[in-house]
Write a protein that holds these residues in place. Structure first.
Motif, PDB file in Angstrom:
ATOM      1  N   GLN A  23       0.816  -1.212   0.000  1.00  0.00           N
ATOM      2  CA  GLN A  23       0.000   0.000   0.000  1.00  0.00           C
ATOM      3  C   GLN A  23       0.852   1.265   0.000  1.00  0.00           C
ATOM      4  N   SER A  24       2.047   1.190   0.584  1.00  0.00           N
ATOM      5  CA  SER A  24       2.955   2.345   0.535  1.00  0.00           C
ATOM      6  C   SER A  24       3.330   2.660  -0.909  1.00  0.00           C
ATOM      7  N   ILE A  25       3.561   1.642  -1.690  1.00  0.00           N
ATOM      8  CA  ILE A  25       3.857   1.837  -3.116  1.00  0.00           C
ATOM      9  C   ILE A  25       2.639   2.411  -3.840  1.00  0.00           C
ATOM     10  N   ASP A  26       1.466   1.827  -3.563  1.00  0.00           N
ATOM     11  CA  ASP A  26       0.249   2.291  -4.227  1.00  0.00           C
ATOM     12  C   ASP A  26      -0.066   3.738  -3.886  1.00  0.00           C
ATOM     13  N   LEU A  27       0.184   4.142  -2.640  1.00  0.00           N
ATOM     14  CA  LEU A  27      -0.102   5.530  -2.255  1.00  0.00           C
ATOM     15  C   LEU A  27       0.830   6.495  -2.983  1.00  0.00           C
ATOM     16  N   ALA A  28       2.081   6.117  -3.147  1.00  0.00           N
ATOM     17  CA  ALA A  28       3.010   6.972  -3.896  1.00  0.00           C
ATOM     18  C   ALA A  28       2.529   7.174  -5.330  1.00  0.00           C
ATOM     19  N   VAL A  29       2.065   6.088  -5.957  1.00  0.00           N
ATOM     20  CA  VAL A  29       1.536   6.191  -7.320  1.00  0.00           C
ATOM     21  C   VAL A  29       0.318   7.112  -7.346  1.00  0.00           C
ATOM     22  N   ALA A  30      -0.559   6.955  -6.358  1.00  0.00           N
ATOM     23  CA  ALA A  30      -1.796   7.747  -6.324  1.00  0.00           C
ATOM     24  C   ALA A  30      -1.503   9.233  -6.148  1.00  0.00           C
ATOM     25  N   VAL A  31      -0.581   9.583  -5.236  1.00  0.00           N
ATOM     26  CA  VAL A  31      -0.340  11.012  -4.999  1.00  0.00           C
ATOM     27  C   VAL A  31       0.433  11.642  -6.159  1.00  0.00           C
ATOM     28  N   GLU A  32       1.226  10.853  -6.881  1.00  0.00           N
ATOM     29  CA  GLU A  32       1.852  11.399  -8.084  1.00  0.00           C
ATOM     30  C   GLU A  32       0.782  11.779  -9.100  1.00  0.00           C
ATOM     31  N   GLU A  33      -0.233  10.934  -9.248  1.00  0.00           N
ATOM     32  CA  GLU A  33      -1.325  11.225 -10.176  1.00  0.00           C
ATOM     33  C   GLU A  33      -2.110  12.460  -9.749  1.00  0.00           C
ATOM     34  N   LEU A  34      -2.151  12.726  -8.430  1.00  0.00           N
ATOM     35  CA  LEU A  34      -2.853  13.910  -7.926  1.00  0.00           C
ATOM     36  C   LEU A  34      -2.066  15.196  -8.143  1.00  0.00           C
ATOM     37  N   GLY A  35      -0.774  15.069  -8.435  1.00  0.00           N
ATOM     38  CA  GLY A  35       0.055  16.255  -8.626  1.00  0.00           C
ATOM     39  C   GLY A  35       0.870  16.648  -7.417  1.00  0.00           C
ATOM     40  N   ALA A  36       0.894  15.803  -6.371  1.00  0.00           N
ATOM     41  CA  ALA A  36       1.735  16.085  -5.208  1.00  0.00           C
ATOM     42  C   ALA A  36       3.195  15.861  -5.565  1.00  0.00           C
ATOM     43  N   ASP A  37       4.070  16.183  -4.629  1.00  0.00           N
ATOM     44  CA  ASP A  37       5.495  16.258  -4.956  1.00  0.00           C
ATOM     45  C   ASP A  37       6.375  15.207  -4.304  1.00  0.00           C
ATOM     46  N   GLY A  38       5.881  14.514  -3.278  1.00  0.00           N
ATOM     47  CA  GLY A  38       6.793  13.612  -2.587  1.00  0.00           C
ATOM     48  C   GLY A  38       6.103  12.516  -1.810  1.00  0.00           C
ATOM     49  N   ALA A  39       6.827  11.403  -1.644  1.00  0.00           N
ATOM     50  CA  ALA A  39       6.379  10.255  -0.849  1.00  0.00           C
ATOM     51  C   ALA A  39       7.513   9.915   0.115  1.00  0.00           C
ATOM     52  N   TYR A  72      -8.289   6.699   1.320  1.00  0.00           N
ATOM     53  CA  TYR A  72      -8.533   7.804   2.244  1.00  0.00           C
ATOM     54  C   TYR A  72      -7.306   8.700   2.364  1.00  0.00           C
ATOM     55  N   CYS A  73      -6.122   8.118   2.425  1.00  0.00           N
ATOM     56  CA  CYS A  73      -4.910   8.941   2.511  1.00  0.00           C
ATOM     57  C   CYS A  73      -4.742   9.807   1.271  1.00  0.00           C
ATOM     58  N   ALA A  74      -5.064   9.255   0.100  1.00  0.00           N
ATOM     59  CA  ALA A  74      -5.000  10.049  -1.127  1.00  0.00           C
ATOM     60  C   ALA A  74      -6.021  11.181  -1.086  1.00  0.00           C
ATOM     61  N   HIS A  75      -7.174  10.913  -0.512  1.00  0.00           N
ATOM     62  CA  HIS A  75      -8.199  11.956  -0.346  1.00  0.00           C
ATOM     63  C   HIS A  75      -7.679  13.089   0.540  1.00  0.00           C
ATOM     64  N   VAL A  76      -6.984  12.750   1.626  1.00  0.00           N
ATOM     65  CA  VAL A  76      -6.422  13.778   2.514  1.00  0.00           C
ATOM     66  C   VAL A  76      -5.423  14.636   1.751  1.00  0.00           C
ATOM     67  N   VAL A  77      -4.534  13.990   1.005  1.00  0.00           N
ATOM     68  CA  VAL A  77      -3.535  14.744   0.239  1.00  0.00           C
ATOM     69  C   VAL A  77      -4.223  15.649  -0.782  1.00  0.00           C
ATOM     70  N   ALA A  78      -5.227  15.124  -1.494  1.00  0.00           N
ATOM     71  CA  ALA A  78      -5.937  15.937  -2.489  1.00  0.00           C
ATOM     72  C   ALA A  78      -6.600  17.149  -1.837  1.00  0.00           C
ATOM     73  N   SER A  79      -7.182  16.944  -0.660  1.00  0.00           N
ATOM     74  CA  SER A  79      -7.844  18.053   0.042  1.00  0.00           C
ATOM     75  C   SER A  79      -6.838  19.115   0.462  1.00  0.00           C
ATOM     76  N   VAL A  80      -5.670  18.696   0.929  1.00  0.00           N
ATOM     77  CA  VAL A  80      -4.638  19.657   1.322  1.00  0.00           C
ATOM     78  C   VAL A  80      -4.110  20.403   0.097  1.00  0.00           C
ATOM     79  N   LEU A  81      -4.003  19.722  -1.031  1.00  0.00           N
ATOM     80  CA  LEU A  81      -3.560  20.402  -2.252  1.00  0.00           C
ATOM     81  C   LEU A  81      -4.526  21.510  -2.634  1.00  0.00           C
ATOM     82  N   ASP A  82      -5.824  21.288  -2.436  1.00  0.00           N
ATOM     83  CA  ASP A  82      -6.810  22.342  -2.707  1.00  0.00           C
ATOM     84  C   ASP A  82      -6.592  23.538  -1.786  1.00  0.00           C
ATOM     85  N   VAL A  83      -6.349  23.265  -0.501  1.00  0.00           N
ATOM     86  CA  VAL A  83      -6.077  24.342   0.454  1.00  0.00           C
ATOM     87  C   VAL A  83      -4.797  25.078   0.058  1.00  0.00           C
ATOM     88  N   ALA A  84      -3.793  24.319  -0.375  1.00  0.00           N
ATOM     89  CA  ALA A  84      -2.511  24.915  -0.764  1.00  0.00           C
ATOM     90  C   ALA A  84      -2.691  25.888  -1.936  1.00  0.00           C
TER      91      ALA A  84
END
Length: 338
Positions: A29-45, A320-332
């Motif tokens: 799941q750590s690998i999968d989360l990194a893939v997911a947040v890259e797709e969201l446009g985040a910068d790091g895992a 859910y973790c990807a959802h948290v990151v996506a929500s923070v990106l909106d705030v950012a």
């Protein structure tokens, strides 16, 4: 502009309400989360490292796998406990993971936090020297690690080797050019931040500092960052340093968010004890997005840093973790960080 990534503690527990019930679950799941947040446009895992615990302990196979599955995001640790490390073997592992990722490794190292067993580093074959503390030993391991990352030869070659050698002394292989500039030190105090700057390492500051002066956490951490930057300038390094801070940030945008973290809106900085000394622990940010925009804009340490690492609740699962990151990106974006 701020780089935004996540920091996972990699917890797992054989509990029916945990999405990570085994070591296999948390690694995959750590690998999968990194893939997911890259797709969201985040910068790091980034991932915590703890020995003798139901958490991530051996980071390099996982980092290499993430490097092979992603193409853009930074991948790193926060932090590897250098009391436990063989500096040369760590340099080999880090070089390999960095080459697989195409030079995206951002490796956080430090003396480490309190561990699960008493002096566990001794069970790994490491012991402080005469008159040395465990922190001194971690710095000695770090100095050797940084030295061999330079790529300079230091080992006398066998005159009758199995394979032909290049001329001169031999270096650690595989060597990854530029990795030395992407090593970060997890500093708990202003003094260790100053030392990290002198050694030419980037600064990684977490959700606690091992000092307590009565100041607000963000102000104390901002002072640590300024001490680091002043020491960096005094050392005369030729590149600009990087600084990351970790934060627990949960925008409340769904009922599920409120159910999980609504009560954290009452969170405040706390003074506690760690390793026998007083420490200041930063609060959790949990509020509606517009309130978070106002709160985060006033965080002095976030203002001073170029990178924010979001502590994610990995046992709640990848989605859910990807959802948290996506929500923070909106705030950012509302804060003008993106």
């Amino acid at each position: 502009m701020k780089r935004i990534g996540f920091l996972s503690f990699g917890h797992w527990a054989p509990h029916p309400q945990s999405a990570t019930r085994s070591a296999s679950d948390v690694l995959l799941q750590s690998i999968d989360l990194a893939v997911a947040v890259e797709e969201l446009g985040a910068d790091g895992a980034y991932y915590r490292v703890h020995h003798f615990a139901r958490q991530l302990a051996s980071p390099f196979p996982m980092l290499a796998a993430i490097g092979a599955r992603t193409s853009r995001i930074e991948i790193g640790t926060g932090v590897i406990d250098m009391r436990y490390e063989n500096p040369l073997y760590t340099a080999e592992d880090a070089g390999a993971a960095d080459l697989i990722s195409g030079g995206r490794l951002q490796l956080g190292i430090s003396r480490g936090s309190p561990e699960q067993v008493i002096e566990g580093y001794r069970l790994f074959g490491h012991a402080p020297g005469e008159g040395e503390s465990d922190a001194d030993m971690a710095r000695r391991h770090t100095a050797r690690f940084l030295e061999v990352l330079s790529g300079e030869g230091f080992a006398e070659p066998n005159p009758r080797p199995m394979f032909a050698n290049p001329p001169g002394l031999l270096r650690i292989e595989p060597h990854s050019e530029g990795l030395r500039d992407r090593i970060w030190w997890g500093a708990g105090t202003r003094a260790t931040a100053q030392w990290a700057a002198a050694e030419g390492m980037n600064l990684m500051s977490s959700t606690l500092v091992t000092e307590a002066t009565g100041q607000a956490f963000d102000e104390l951490q901002a002072e640590q960052i300024q001490v680091f930057r002043d020491a960096w300038a005094a050392a005369g390094h030729q590149r600009e340093p990087r600084v990351s801070v970790s934060r627990s940030i949960f925008p409340l945008v769904t009922q599920q968010d409120v159910n999980y973290f609504g009560l954290e809106g009452r969170s405040r900085d706390q003074i506690g004890m760690i390793d026998g000394g007083r420490a200041t622990f930063g609060k959790t940010y949990a509020a509606e997005p517009d309130v978070l925009v106002e709160q985060l804009a006033q965080d002095a340490a976030i203002e001073a840093a170029d990178t924010i690492l979001l502590a994610v609740p990995n046992q709640l699962g990848v989605d859910y973790c990807a959802h948290v990151v996506a929500s923070v990106l909106d705030v950012a974006r509302d804060l003008g960080w993106r």
